[in-house]
Design a protein around this motif. Structure first.
Motif, PDB file in Angstrom:
ATOM      1  N   VAL A  76      -4.682   7.449   0.867  1.00  0.00           N
ATOM      2  CA  VAL A  76      -3.932   6.175   1.360  1.00  0.00           C
ATOM      3  C   VAL A  76      -4.488   5.032   0.111  1.00  0.00           C
ATOM      4  O   VAL A  76      -5.478   5.162  -0.440  1.00  0.00           O
ATOM      5  CB  VAL A  76      -4.547   5.501   2.879  1.00  0.00           C
ATOM      6  N   GLY A  77      -3.663   3.785   0.075  1.00  0.00           N
ATOM      7  CA  GLY A  77      -4.263   2.897  -0.887  1.00  0.00           C
ATOM      8  C   GLY A  77      -3.672   1.705  -0.320  1.00  0.00           C
ATOM      9  O   GLY A  77      -2.666   1.453   0.289  1.00  0.00           O
ATOM     10  N   GLY A  83       0.768  -1.161  -0.007  1.00  0.00           N
ATOM     11  CA  GLY A  83      -0.079   0.088  -0.020  1.00  0.00           C
ATOM     12  C   GLY A  83       0.733   1.249   0.027  1.00  0.00           C
ATOM     13  O   GLY A  83       2.164   1.175  -0.117  1.00  0.00           O
ATOM     14  N   THR A  84       0.145   2.429   0.205  1.00  0.00           N
ATOM     15  CA  THR A  84       0.919   3.513   0.014  1.00  0.00           C
ATOM     16  C   THR A  84      -0.025   4.728   0.913  1.00  0.00           C
ATOM     17  O   THR A  84      -1.123   4.518   1.364  1.00  0.00           O
ATOM     18  CB  THR A  84       0.757   4.290  -1.266  1.00  0.00           C
ATOM     19  N   ILE A  85       0.924   5.725   1.498  1.00  0.00           N
ATOM     20  CA  ILE A  85       0.277   6.684   2.283  1.00  0.00           C
ATOM     21  C   ILE A  85       1.060   8.007   1.817  1.00  0.00           C
ATOM     22  O   ILE A  85       2.091   7.771   1.602  1.00  0.00           O
ATOM     23  CB  ILE A  85       0.760   6.663   3.671  1.00  0.00           C
ATOM     24  N   GLY A  86       0.313   9.050   1.370  1.00  0.00           N
ATOM     25  CA  GLY A  86       0.724  10.388   0.909  1.00  0.00           C
ATOM     26  C   GLY A  86      -0.107  11.523   0.937  1.00  0.00           C
ATOM     27  O   GLY A  86      -1.466  11.531   1.537  1.00  0.00           O
ATOM     28  N   SER A 125      -6.647   0.012  -4.251  1.00  0.00           N
ATOM     29  CA  SER A 125      -7.848   0.877  -3.676  1.00  0.00           C
ATOM     30  C   SER A 125      -7.759   2.099  -3.107  1.00  0.00           C
ATOM     31  O   SER A 125      -6.547   1.909  -1.980  1.00  0.00           O
ATOM     32  CB  SER A 125      -8.759  -0.187  -2.913  1.00  0.00           C
ATOM     33  N   LEU A 126      -8.132   3.185  -3.119  1.00  0.00           N
ATOM     34  CA  LEU A 126      -7.832   4.279  -2.629  1.00  0.00           C
ATOM     35  C   LEU A 126      -8.869   5.070  -1.886  1.00  0.00           C
ATOM     36  O   LEU A 126     -10.059   4.934  -2.206  1.00  0.00           O
ATOM     37  CB  LEU A 126      -7.384   5.203  -3.796  1.00  0.00           C
ATOM     38  N   TRP A 141     -13.178  10.082  -0.307  1.00  0.00           N
ATOM     39  CA  TRP A 141     -13.725   9.496  -1.645  1.00  0.00           C
ATOM     40  C   TRP A 141     -12.986   8.137  -1.762  1.00  0.00           C
ATOM     41  O   TRP A 141     -11.819   8.178  -1.788  1.00  0.00           O
ATOM     42  CB  TRP A 141     -13.278  10.485  -2.984  1.00  0.00           C
ATOM     43  N   PHE A 142     -13.843   7.050  -2.109  1.00  0.00           N
ATOM     44  CA  PHE A 142     -13.209   5.550  -2.372  1.00  0.00           C
ATOM     45  C   PHE A 142     -13.279   5.422  -3.646  1.00  0.00           C
ATOM     46  O   PHE A 142     -14.369   5.558  -4.375  1.00  0.00           O
ATOM     47  CB  PHE A 142     -14.099   4.628  -1.498  1.00  0.00           C
ATOM     48  N   ALA A 143     -12.030   4.832  -4.332  1.00  0.00           N
ATOM     49  CA  ALA A 143     -11.970   4.407  -5.587  1.00  0.00           C
ATOM     50  C   ALA A 143     -11.475   2.938  -5.605  1.00  0.00           C
ATOM     51  O   ALA A 143     -10.563   2.741  -5.057  1.00  0.00           O
ATOM     52  CB  ALA A 143     -11.118   5.328  -6.294  1.00  0.00           C
TER      53      ALA A 143
END
Length: 188
Positions: free
Chosen positions: A164-165, A110-113, A151-152, A138-140
């Motif tokens: 975040v993802g 995942g990611t955080i930014g 998924s973000l 918002w969720f994508a």
């Protein structure tokens, strides 16, 4: 045998008694409020220790990281944080299974930014969600082909867009990570 009537020993006895009584009293956790946001200072999850120093010196944004990283689907497997990008206007941290994961699909989970945005911006894309602190996000969902994207969840914090993802995760898991970040430790 020395008597407690001796003033030197009486003071010592009084201090020992006072300390022993105080040790039985409940202790309240006291933290000083942050001068900027009024929230107590918290420390980020230990997984972020190595990236915090670089982030502080390379970005002007307030860096917000989870005080406790939720389970992202890794179970008991240790996660590592690597700084993928850091500029004065934004940063991105990769969460991976190896200390040197630079975003490759095999090691990244995942990611955080965050990034600066000009206000006002257009509406973010995705399904509207509400984070635990009441913030609109918002969720994508992820898209999958040869590999799967993250998924973000994205939200605004003033003129900062945070995101975040988690690779191919469901909405509930990504919102849990977003909640952890949104209510996390401001390290800058």
């Amino acid at each position: 045998m020395k008597s407690i009537e001796n003033p030197r020993y009486s003071r010592c006895f009084a201090v020992v008694m006072c300390l022993s009584v105080m040790s039985t009293l409940p202790v309240a956790a006291v933290s000083r409020p942050s001068p900027r946001d009024g929230k107590p200072h918290a420390k980020p999850d230990p997984v972020f220790v190595k990236v915090v120093v670089d982030l502080r010196s390379r970005t002007r944004l307030a860096v917000v990281l989870p005080s406790r990283l939720p389970d992202l689907g890794q179970g008991r497997t240790k996660l590592y944080a690597s700084l993928s990008e850091a500029t004065p206007r934004g940063y991105e941290i990769v969460l991976g299974f190896t200390p040197d994961c630079s975003g490759g699909t095999a090691c990244r989970i995942g990611t955080i930014g965050a990034r600066m945005v000009a206000a006002p911006q257009v509406q973010l894309e995705g399904k509207a969600v509400t984070l635990g602190n009441g913030t609109a996000g918002w969720f994508a969902p992820a898209t999958c082909g040869a590999s799967c994207s993250d998924s973000l969840v994205t939200w605004r914090d003033g003129e900062t867009e945070r995101f975040v993802g988690i690779k191919a995760a469901d909405e509930k898991a990504v919102i849990a990570l977003a909640d952890a970040v949104a209510s996390g430790a401001r390290v800058r």
